[in-house]
Write an enzyme that holds these catalytic residues in place. Sequence first.
Site, PDB file in Angstrom:
ATOM      1  N   PRO A  78       0.578  -1.301  -0.120  1.00  0.00           N
ATOM      2  CA  PRO A  78      -0.053   0.587   0.462  1.00  0.00           C
ATOM      3  C   PRO A  78       0.827   0.889   0.136  1.00  0.00           C
ATOM      4  O   PRO A  78       1.773   1.341   0.665  1.00  0.00           O
ATOM      5  CB  PRO A  78      -0.982   0.076   1.066  1.00  0.00           C
ATOM      6  CG  PRO A  78      -0.199  -0.972   2.099  1.00  0.00           C
ATOM      7  CD  PRO A  78       0.983  -2.149   1.548  1.00  0.00           C
ATOM      8  N   GLY A  79       0.581   1.937  -0.776  1.00  0.00           N
ATOM      9  CA  GLY A  79       1.513   3.580  -1.247  1.00  0.00           C
ATOM     10  C   GLY A  79       0.618   4.351  -0.450  1.00  0.00           C
ATOM     11  O   GLY A  79       0.010   5.417   0.268  1.00  0.00           O
ATOM     12  N   ARG A  82      -0.978  16.008  -9.928  1.00  0.00           N
ATOM     13  CA  ARG A  82      -2.667  15.516 -10.206  1.00  0.00           C
ATOM     14  C   ARG A  82      -3.292  15.936 -11.110  1.00  0.00           C
ATOM     15  O   ARG A  82      -4.304  15.348 -11.403  1.00  0.00           O
ATOM     16  CB  ARG A  82      -2.778  14.471  -8.698  1.00  0.00           C
ATOM     17  CG  ARG A  82      -1.629  13.894  -7.868  1.00  0.00           C
ATOM     18  CD  ARG A  82      -2.251  12.989  -7.134  1.00  0.00           C
ATOM     19  NE  ARG A  82      -2.718  11.674  -7.611  1.00  0.00           N
ATOM     20  CZ  ARG A  82      -4.163  12.028  -7.590  1.00  0.00           C
ATOM     21  NH1 ARG A  82      -4.644  13.075  -7.071  1.00  0.00           N
ATOM     22  NH2 ARG A  82      -4.728  10.844  -7.959  1.00  0.00           N
ATOM     23  N   CYS A  90       2.832  29.060 -16.102  1.00  0.00           N
ATOM     24  CA  CYS A  90       3.031  29.487 -17.350  1.00  0.00           C
ATOM     25  C   CYS A  90       2.004  28.886 -17.716  1.00  0.00           C
ATOM     26  O   CYS A  90       2.174  28.293 -19.279  1.00  0.00           O
ATOM     27  CB  CYS A  90       4.083  30.319 -17.759  1.00  0.00           C
ATOM     28  SG  CYS A  90       5.271  29.538 -18.525  1.00  0.00           S
ATOM     29  N   GLU A  91       0.671  27.505 -17.661  1.00  0.00           N
ATOM     30  CA  GLU A  91      -0.057  26.963 -18.944  1.00  0.00           C
ATOM     31  C   GLU A  91      -1.687  27.276 -18.856  1.00  0.00           C
ATOM     32  O   GLU A  91      -1.544  27.116 -16.717  1.00  0.00           O
ATOM     33  CB  GLU A  91       0.794  25.738 -18.456  1.00  0.00           C
ATOM     34  CG  GLU A  91       2.513  25.265 -19.262  1.00  0.00           C
ATOM     35  CD  GLU A  91       2.403  24.226 -19.071  1.00  0.00           C
ATOM     36  OE1 GLU A  91       1.175  23.398 -20.112  1.00  0.00           O
ATOM     37  OE2 GLU A  91       2.760  23.996 -19.947  1.00  0.00           O
ATOM     38  N   TYR A  96       1.569  10.603  -4.148  1.00  0.00           N
ATOM     39  CA  TYR A  96       1.796  10.872  -5.019  1.00  0.00           C
ATOM     40  C   TYR A  96       2.236  12.631  -5.104  1.00  0.00           C
ATOM     41  O   TYR A  96       1.569  13.623  -6.583  1.00  0.00           O
ATOM     42  CB  TYR A  96       1.135  10.602  -6.337  1.00  0.00           C
ATOM     43  CG  TYR A  96       0.976   9.332  -6.035  1.00  0.00           C
ATOM     44  CD1 TYR A  96       1.946   8.180  -6.595  1.00  0.00           C
ATOM     45  CD2 TYR A  96       0.248   8.215  -5.448  1.00  0.00           C
ATOM     46  CE1 TYR A  96       2.393   7.110  -6.619  1.00  0.00           C
ATOM     47  CE2 TYR A  96       0.213   6.863  -5.476  1.00  0.00           C
ATOM     48  CZ  TYR A  96       1.155   6.325  -5.783  1.00  0.00           C
ATOM     49  OH  TYR A  96       1.050   4.541  -5.058  1.00  0.00           O
TER      50      TYR A  96
HETATM   51  N1  LLP Z   1       3.415  -1.580  -5.654  1.00  0.00           N
HETATM   52  C1  LLP Z   1       3.213  -1.398  -7.309  1.00  0.00           C
HETATM   53  C2  LLP Z   1       3.287  -2.569  -8.479  1.00  0.00           C
HETATM   54  C3  LLP Z   1       2.876  -0.711  -8.057  1.00  0.00           C
HETATM   55  O1  LLP Z   1       3.068   0.158  -9.519  1.00  0.00           O
HETATM   56  C4  LLP Z   1       2.346   0.738  -7.249  1.00  0.00           C
HETATM   57  C5  LLP Z   1       1.670   2.035  -7.878  1.00  0.00           C
HETATM   58  C6  LLP Z   1       2.288   0.067  -5.606  1.00  0.00           C
HETATM   59  C7  LLP Z   1       2.569  -0.799  -5.828  1.00  0.00           C
HETATM   60  C8  LLP Z   1       1.375   0.917  -5.202  1.00  0.00           C
HETATM   61  O2  LLP Z   1      -0.584   1.584  -4.932  1.00  0.00           O
HETATM   62  P1  LLP Z   1      -0.887   2.686  -3.704  1.00  0.00           P
HETATM   63  O3  LLP Z   1      -1.173   1.739  -3.292  1.00  0.00           O
HETATM   64  O4  LLP Z   1      -0.371   4.163  -3.545  1.00  0.00           O
HETATM   65  O5  LLP Z   1      -2.619   2.495  -4.917  1.00  0.00           O
HETATM   66  N2  LLP Z   1       0.551   9.104 -10.130  1.00  0.00           N
HETATM   67  C9  LLP Z   1      -0.827   8.392  -9.941  1.00  0.00           C
HETATM   68  C10 LLP Z   1      -0.061   6.546  -9.146  1.00  0.00           C
HETATM   69  C11 LLP Z   1       0.705   5.503  -9.591  1.00  0.00           C
HETATM   70  C12 LLP Z   1       0.602   4.615  -8.927  1.00  0.00           C
HETATM   71  C13 LLP Z   1       1.314   3.752  -9.775  1.00  0.00           C
HETATM   72  N3  LLP Z   1       1.953   2.306  -8.820  1.00  0.00           N
HETATM   73  C14 LLP Z   1      -1.405   9.602  -8.870  1.00  0.00           C
HETATM   74  O6  LLP Z   1      -0.991   9.550  -8.580  1.00  0.00           O
HETATM   75  O7  LLP Z   1      -2.891   8.942  -8.430  1.00  0.00           O
END
Ligand code: LLP
Length: 420
Positions: free
Chosen positions: A282-283, A320, A349-350, A378
Site C-alpha cells: 500500500p502507498g 495530479r 505559465c500554462e 503522489y
Molecule cells: N505496487 C506497485 C507495483 C505499484 O505500481 C504501485 C503504484 C503500488 C504498489 C502502490 O499503489 P497504491 O497503494 O499507492 O495505489 N501517480 C498516480 C499513482 C500511480 C501508482 C503507480 N503504482 C496518482 O497520482 O494517482
Amino acid sequence: MVNGLLKEYSPYLEYKDGVLHFDGVNLEELARELGTPLYVYSANHIRDKIRAYKEAFPGALIAYAVKANFNLGVIKIAAEEGCGADTVSGGEIYRAIKGGIPADKIVYAGVGKTDEELSYALEQDILMFNAESEMEIEVLNELAGKKGKKARIAVRVNPDVDPKTHPKIATGMKKSKFGIDINKALDVYRWASKLPNIEVVGIHCHIGSQLLDLSPFREAVEKVADLYRKLEKEGIRIKYLDIGGGLGIKYKPEDREPSPKELADIVTPIVKDLGVQLILEPGRSIAGNGGILITQVQFLKEKDDKLFVMVDAGFNDLLRPAMYGSYHHIVAVREKPQKMVCDVVGPICETGDILGENREICDVGRKDYLAVLSAGAYGFVMSSHYNMRPRAAEVIVENGSYRVTRPRENWDYIIWKEEV
Ligand code: LLP
C-alpha cells in the site's frame, strides 16, 4: 459540521478557534514560520494507517510503496512501524534503506530495471525481485551468477482485471505494459525454476491504484490463487503471495474510503489455506490523507465573471489535478463566515495549472493560506522544477510539534553543477 467532514479525511485534521490544525499543529503559524508551498505530513495518521493494515492482515508483510511518498522521515515512520518497502528503482531501494527499512523486507518491481539497478539490489540482498519479463529474469540470472548469488524472484503476473479506476493508473489489464500474461505464467515459472541462479519464491500482481470498489481485488486474487495451486502441483513451491497496493482514499467530499479490513475480508478467505506469507504494497492508503499542501494566496482577479485566486503552488508542486484531472479538496487555513466561488490556480505559465475549479471556499484575501487536502501520496514525489521553481519544504507534524524533514530548495540548488 466542517470538522466532521475534515475528520473523514484525517482524524488529525481540525479547526481549533477558527484555524486549521494538523496533528495538533497550528497550520497558520507553521506556514508563517516555514513559508509556502509547504507539504505537511501527520506522523500519527501514517502510523494509524499502517497499524490498520497490520491488524487486518496479521502475519503479512506490509511493504509500504515508497513511490507514493519517499520522504526519508516518512519512510522512517514506516520502518518504525515494522513495514517493508515496495520499490521501483535503485534509488528507491537506496532511500528505503536510508530510511531504516531492512533490505530483507524490500521488494523491487518495475519494467525497465537497468543492470546497475539489478546489481545494486543483488548486493543489498533484497527480499524479492518482482520480475516483469522473461528477459529481465535471464539478465538477473546472469548477474546473480557473476556475484555468486541466487536472486529470489516473483513473477509479476498480469491478471487482466479491470480495476475500474483512472485509465492512467490501471496496471493489471492485458493491454498495459506491466507483468507477464497470467495465462503464460505457468510456462515462465517452469523455465525460471530451472535457472541456476534464480530462486522462485513468489507470485506478484498489482492491478491498479485508487480502487474505491474492491471487487476487482477478488477477481485478481482468485486468479493468482489458482496459479499458486497449479504451481504447487508441479512441485514449484511459492512462499510469498504479493498482491500489490491499490486501496483508494477519499478525495472528494462524497467519496467513501474503504478500509484495510474490508480488503482483508475479500482476500483472506481466498488465500488462508494456501500456506503462503501475504505481502501487500500500500502507498496511497497510508500516506495520501496523511499529507496536505499549504499554499499562500498571492493575488485575486475577476475575469469574465470568474474569480481567480492565484496561489504560490502550481502543478510543479502537485501534478495530479493537471495530469489526471484529479479532484483535491481545498479549504482555507483560517475559517471565515463569508464564502466565495473561485478557481484556485497556480503560478505556472500554462492554462492547465489549476488546483481546483469552481470551488466554494472561505472568502480569502492576499497572503491568506489555503490547504490542499489528500496530498500526502503522489504529491511531492511527482513535483518538478518547471519554471525554475524550487521544490516545497516538507515537514512532519506529530502531537503538536513539528520537524522539517526536507528544507525548501533554492535557485542555487536547482542549478547545482550546471555550467554555462
Ligand atoms: N505496487 C506497485 C507495483 C505499484 O505500481 C504501485 C503504484 C503500488 C504498489 C502502490 O499503489 P497504491 O497503494 O499507492 O495505489 N501517480 C498516480 C499513482 C500511480 C501508482 C503507480 N503504482 C496518482 O497520482 O494517482
